[in-house]
Design a protein around this motif. Structure first.
Motif, PDB file in Angstrom:
ATOM      1  N   VAL A   1     -90.504   0.488  46.540  1.00 55.57           N
ATOM      2  CA  VAL A   1     -90.440   1.835  45.964  1.00 55.57           C
ATOM      3  C   VAL A   1     -89.603   1.765  44.690  1.00 55.57           C
TER       4      VAL A   1
ATOM      5  N   ALA B   1     -87.924  -2.710  36.675  1.00 54.70           N
ATOM      6  CA  ALA B   1     -87.451  -4.092  36.567  1.00 54.70           C
ATOM      7  C   ALA B   1     -87.153  -4.733  37.926  1.00 54.70           C
TER       8      ALA B   1
ATOM      9  N   ALA C   1     -92.798   6.391  40.578  1.00 52.90           N
ATOM     10  CA  ALA C   1     -92.962   7.779  40.128  1.00 52.90           C
ATOM     11  C   ALA C   1     -93.547   7.849  38.722  1.00 52.90           C
ATOM     12  N   GLU C   2     -93.266   6.846  37.891  1.00 46.97           N
ATOM     13  CA  GLU C   2     -93.816   6.865  36.534  1.00 46.97           C
ATOM     14  C   GLU C   2     -95.264   6.409  36.578  1.00 46.97           C
TER      15      GLU C   2
ATOM     16  N   VAL D   1     -96.673   8.182  41.689  1.00 49.60           N
ATOM     17  CA  VAL D   1     -96.482   8.637  43.072  1.00 49.60           C
ATOM     18  C   VAL D   1     -94.986   8.586  43.388  1.00 49.60           C
TER      19      VAL D   1
ATOM     20  N   LEU E   1     -81.997   4.775  38.499  1.00 47.88           N
ATOM     21  CA  LEU E   1     -81.078   5.870  38.171  1.00 47.88           C
ATOM     22  C   LEU E   1     -81.823   7.043  37.547  1.00 47.88           C
TER      23      LEU E   1
ATOM     24  N   ARG F   1     -84.179   7.632  29.209  1.00 46.65           N
ATOM     25  CA  ARG F   1     -84.343   6.733  30.355  1.00 46.65           C
ATOM     26  C   ARG F   1     -85.780   6.203  30.421  1.00 46.65           C
TER      27      ARG F   1
ATOM     28  N   SER G   1     -80.925   7.135  41.997  1.00 49.85           N
ATOM     29  CA  SER G   1     -82.042   7.990  42.405  1.00 49.85           C
ATOM     30  C   SER G   1     -82.267   7.822  43.905  1.00 49.85           C
TER      31      SER G   1
ATOM     32  N   ALA H   1     -82.442  -3.276  45.548  1.00 40.74           N
ATOM     33  CA  ALA H   1     -82.184  -4.122  44.372  1.00 40.74           C
ATOM     34  C   ALA H   1     -82.066  -3.258  43.117  1.00 40.74           C
TER      35      ALA H   1
ATOM     36  N   ASP I   1     -80.324  -1.143  39.840  1.00 39.12           N
ATOM     37  CA  ASP I   1     -79.305  -0.136  39.545  1.00 39.12           C
ATOM     38  C   ASP I   1     -78.936   0.728  40.752  1.00 39.12           C
TER      39      ASP I   1
ATOM     40  N   TRP J   1     -75.981  -7.280  27.710  1.00 41.96           N
ATOM     41  CA  TRP J   1     -75.915  -7.292  26.244  1.00 41.96           C
ATOM     42  C   TRP J   1     -76.117  -5.862  25.769  1.00 41.96           C
ATOM     43  N   THR J   2     -75.658  -5.601  24.550  1.00 43.41           N
ATOM     44  CA  THR J   2     -75.920  -4.300  23.937  1.00 43.41           C
ATOM     45  C   THR J   2     -75.994  -4.508  22.429  1.00 43.41           C
TER      46      THR J   2
HETATM   47  C1  LIG Z   1     -82.302   3.197  27.023  1.00 47.81           C
HETATM   48  C2  LIG Z   1     -81.762   2.078  27.874  1.00 47.81           C
HETATM   49  C3  LIG Z   1     -81.315   0.918  27.265  1.00 47.81           C
HETATM   50  C4  LIG Z   1     -80.810  -0.120  28.044  1.00 47.81           C
HETATM   51  N1  LIG Z   1     -80.352  -1.245  27.423  1.00 47.81           N
HETATM   52  C5  LIG Z   1     -79.836  -2.249  28.148  1.00 47.81           C
HETATM   53  C6  LIG Z   1     -79.345  -3.423  27.524  1.00 47.81           C
HETATM   54  O1  LIG Z   1     -79.367  -3.548  26.300  1.00 47.81           O
HETATM   55  N2  LIG Z   1     -78.830  -4.396  28.304  1.00 47.81           N
HETATM   56  C7  LIG Z   1     -78.781  -4.298  29.660  1.00 47.81           C
HETATM   57  O2  LIG Z   1     -78.288  -5.210  30.334  1.00 47.81           O
HETATM   58  N3  LIG Z   1     -79.256  -3.187  30.304  1.00 47.81           N
HETATM   59  C8  LIG Z   1     -79.781  -2.173  29.577  1.00 47.81           C
HETATM   60  N4  LIG Z   1     -80.261  -1.052  30.203  1.00 47.81           N
HETATM   61  C9  LIG Z   1     -80.205  -0.974  31.673  1.00 47.81           C
HETATM   62  C10 LIG Z   1     -81.473  -1.560  32.323  1.00 47.81           C
HETATM   63  O3  LIG Z   1     -82.600  -1.076  31.695  1.00 47.81           O
HETATM   64  C11 LIG Z   1     -81.454  -1.205  33.800  1.00 47.81           C
HETATM   65  O4  LIG Z   1     -80.366  -1.893  34.385  1.00 47.81           O
HETATM   66  C12 LIG Z   1     -82.741  -1.565  34.499  1.00 47.81           C
HETATM   67  O5  LIG Z   1     -83.814  -0.827  33.985  1.00 47.81           O
HETATM   68  C13 LIG Z   1     -82.616  -1.308  35.997  1.00 47.81           C
HETATM   69  O6  LIG Z   1     -83.841  -1.526  36.617  1.00 47.81           O
HETATM   70  P1  LIG Z   1     -84.185  -0.868  38.021  1.00 47.81           P
HETATM   71  O7  LIG Z   1     -85.561  -1.339  38.331  1.00 47.81           O
HETATM   72  O8  LIG Z   1     -83.095  -1.104  38.977  1.00 47.81           O
HETATM   73  O9  LIG Z   1     -84.174   0.723  37.779  1.00 47.81           O
HETATM   74  P2  LIG Z   1     -85.022   1.601  36.793  1.00 47.81           P
HETATM   75  O10 LIG Z   1     -85.351   0.843  35.565  1.00 47.81           O
HETATM   76  O11 LIG Z   1     -84.285   2.895  36.663  1.00 47.81           O
HETATM   77  O12 LIG Z   1     -86.377   1.881  37.572  1.00 47.81           O
HETATM   78  C14 LIG Z   1     -86.461   2.658  38.722  1.00 47.81           C
HETATM   79  C15 LIG Z   1     -87.886   3.148  38.861  1.00 47.81           C
HETATM   80  O13 LIG Z   1     -87.983   3.836  40.097  1.00 47.81           O
HETATM   81  C16 LIG Z   1     -88.710   5.018  39.889  1.00 47.81           C
HETATM   82  N5  LIG Z   1     -88.345   5.991  40.921  1.00 47.81           N
HETATM   83  C17 LIG Z   1     -87.194   6.706  41.033  1.00 47.81           C
HETATM   84  N6  LIG Z   1     -87.250   7.499  42.122  1.00 47.81           N
HETATM   85  C18 LIG Z   1     -88.461   7.291  42.694  1.00 47.81           C
HETATM   86  C19 LIG Z   1     -89.105   7.820  43.844  1.00 47.81           C
HETATM   87  N7  LIG Z   1     -88.523   8.720  44.636  1.00 47.81           N
HETATM   88  N8  LIG Z   1     -90.346   7.376  44.142  1.00 47.81           N
HETATM   89  C20 LIG Z   1     -90.962   6.452  43.357  1.00 47.81           C
HETATM   90  N9  LIG Z   1     -90.397   5.929  42.267  1.00 47.81           N
HETATM   91  C21 LIG Z   1     -89.157   6.335  41.936  1.00 47.81           C
HETATM   92  C22 LIG Z   1     -88.321   5.473  38.504  1.00 47.81           C
HETATM   93  O14 LIG Z   1     -89.273   6.372  37.995  1.00 47.81           O
HETATM   94  C23 LIG Z   1     -88.279   4.136  37.768  1.00 47.81           C
HETATM   95  O15 LIG Z   1     -89.530   3.810  37.249  1.00 47.81           O
HETATM   96  C24 LIG Z   1     -80.770   0.007  29.450  1.00 47.81           C
HETATM   97  C25 LIG Z   1     -81.217   1.189  30.060  1.00 47.81           C
HETATM   98  C26 LIG Z   1     -81.731   2.208  29.288  1.00 47.81           C
HETATM   99  C27 LIG Z   1     -82.227   3.475  29.953  1.00 47.81           C
END
Ligand SMILES: Cc1cc2nc3c(=O)[nH]c(=O)nc-3n(C[C@H](O)[C@H](O)[C@H](O)COP(=O)(O)OP(=O)(O)OC[C@H]3O[C@@H](n4cnc5c(N)ncnc54)[C@H](O)[C@@H]3O)c2cc1C
Length: 410
Positions: A27, A31, A54-55, A98, A129, A146, A260, A290, A292, A338-339
């Motif tokens: 779910v 990433a 969800a996206e 979904v 998040l 986001r 989230s 896994a 964020d 990194w940033t």
């Molecule tokens: C603008 C931006 C710039 C960034 N730049 C950097 C950088 O330079 N360096 C770095 O190290 N990190 C960076 N990050 C952070 C990095 O992108 C995140 O750490 C990473 O995306 C985390 O991945 P994730 O899959 O855990 O969560 P997310 O990427 O948040 O993905 C979670 C997914 O779950 C989906 N979701 C949420 N709730 C539900 C639900 N109930 N049902 C179904 N789906 C759901 C969301 O829609 C989303 O698609 C950046 C983040 C952003 C927003």
């Protein structure tokens, strides 16, 4: 090496239900979720894998949303975490657009907000998040950053001479400010904290970063918060805590994000600032987390961690895939991020803490580049690089070696 004892009672049950033919439901199709799914296939998983997100987009990368997607003409396709061909080759069931609404642990079912039911043998929670909103700006049109749609809205707002107010001088806010300046917008950043990011990268680097923004024309107002706002003609007026007002064509609110986890509210799982996992990223029997959203016990640091950085999403997704296949390895990464701001890339490996001893490493003939090491006694705890990626990776390896013992398979 003595075998590590799994720390919880349901460890044996997990051993029974994992396997390469298990029905895996992930779910969150971003990433961390994609990393887990792809790693499962790489490891020879032949059971069905569903990626429910969800996206409506196939998994894409977020870091470029505040950088190359705005300034370098990248299109949405380039953000993809996999090409169409690779995605097809992974044979994933993609359920995009979904949203998961509830989890029934005893039935092993996730329900979506359309009433659809998704059964699993193994569940991976990777829902990331959601950006925080500012109560003071309720009813005032604002932007956040986001998703791809957010990035498109920001892109549309950034024109030479347009006035952008950024609320929050964290990494996303400041990257947005740098991007907007590159595109010719006038940028003001409002931040309540006097020394933003000092707790994340140390006060010297944080000050240097703030100076870099000021040198590039950003009006950085630290120690000032947003008390309210109102629409005024085509623009927005921000009322600041120091009594001044700020007129902007667009307002980007970048005040952090929260896990989230709303859909897990009634699941019985332990949800406090993320989904709580053990040292193997396990949440409960046959449930893993896994990226964020995951808060896990890092046995190397002896602390609970939740890391909001891209590299962690990939690494923890891979570690969860291994766990599903029965390889219980404690998750003991060295946090890394990194940033990017203008022509500067800042990277940090390890964990910065106040009170560490700072030492600068000489980088002769590299104007503007620097590395700072942070020690506790003789022990290296973190390394920060300013346009010095090669050097940083050397210290990152050194930091990784510290947890070699903890990383042994149970
Ligand atoms: C603008 C931006 C710039 C960034 N730049 C950097 C950088 O330079 N360096 C770095 O190290 N990190 C960076 N990050 C952070 C990095 O992108 C995140 O750490 C990473 O995306 C985390 O991945 P994730 O899959 O855990 O969560 P997310 O990427 O948040 O993905 C979670 C997914 O779950 C989906 N979701 C949420 N709730 C539900 C639900 N109930 N049902 C179904 N789906 C759901 C969301 O829609 C989303 O698609 C950046 C983040 C952003 C927003």
């Amino acid at each position: 090496m003595p075998a590590r004892q799994p720390s919880s009672a349901w460890a044996e049950d997990v051993r029974v239900s994992h396997g390469k033919g298990a029905r895996v439901l992930v779910v969150g199709a971003s990433a961390a979720g994609f990393s887990a799914a792809a790693a499962l296939r790489r490891r020879g998983h032949h059971g069905p894998i569903t990626l429910l997100g969800a996206e409506r987009h196939p998994p894409y990368d977020r870091p470029p949303l505040s950088k190359q997607y705005q300034t370098h003409g990248w299109d949405a396709e380039r953000l993809g975490l996999a090409t169409r061909e690779r995605l097809a080759g992974l044979d994933l069931e993609l359920r995009l657009g979904v949203r998961a609404a509830a989890l029934d642990l005893s039935e092993r079912v996730v329900e979506d907000d359309d009433g659809g039911r998704h059964r699993y043998d193994q569940l991976v929670i990777a829902t990331g998040l959601v950006p925080r909103r500012l109560a003071a700006l309720a009813g005032v049109p604002t932007l956040e950053l986001r998703t791809l749609e957010d990035a498109d809205r920001l892109k549309a707002a950034l024109r030479p001479g347009s006035r952008l107010a950024v609320v929050g001088a964290g990494f996303v806010g400041l990257e947005g400010a740098a991007t907007a300046r590159r595109l010719g917008a006038d940028v003001t950043v409002v931040e309540p904290v006097a020394h933003p990011l000092a707790d994340r990268i140390g006060s010297r680097a944080a000050t240097r970063l703030c100076r870099l923004h000021e040198a590039n024309g950003v009006d950085l107002r630290c120690g000032s918060s947003v008390a309210g706002g109102r629409v005024d003609g085509d623009g927005t007026v921000l009322e600041l805590s120091d009594g001044t007002e700020l007129l902007a064509d667009a307002v980007l609110v970048a005040v952090g994000a929260s896990p989230s986890t709303g859909w897990l509210r009634d699941s019985g799982l332990d949800i406090i600032d993320g989904v709580r996992c053990d040292e193997y990223s396990r949440v409960a029997e046959s449930v893993w987390a896994a990226g964020d959203v995951a808060r896990w016990r890092h046995i190397g640091y002896g602390e609970w961690l939740r890391v909001e950085h891209r590299t962690n999403a990939t690494e923890q997704g891979q570690q969860v895939a291994a766990g599903i296949h029965g390889e219980l390895t404690p998750y003991v990464p060295v946090p890394f991020f990194w940033t990017d701001h203008y022509d500067v890339r800042v990277q940090l490996a390890g964990r910065y803490r106040d009170g560490l001893t700072e030492t600068d490493v000489e980088l002769p003939d590299r104007p503007g580049a620097s590395v700072t090491l942070f020690h506790a006694g003789d022990e290296l705890r973190a390394a920060l690089a300013w346009n010095a990626p090669k050097e940083l990776h050397r210290y990152r390896r050194e930091l990784l070696a510290r947890f070699a013992m903890e990383r042994s398979v149970a």
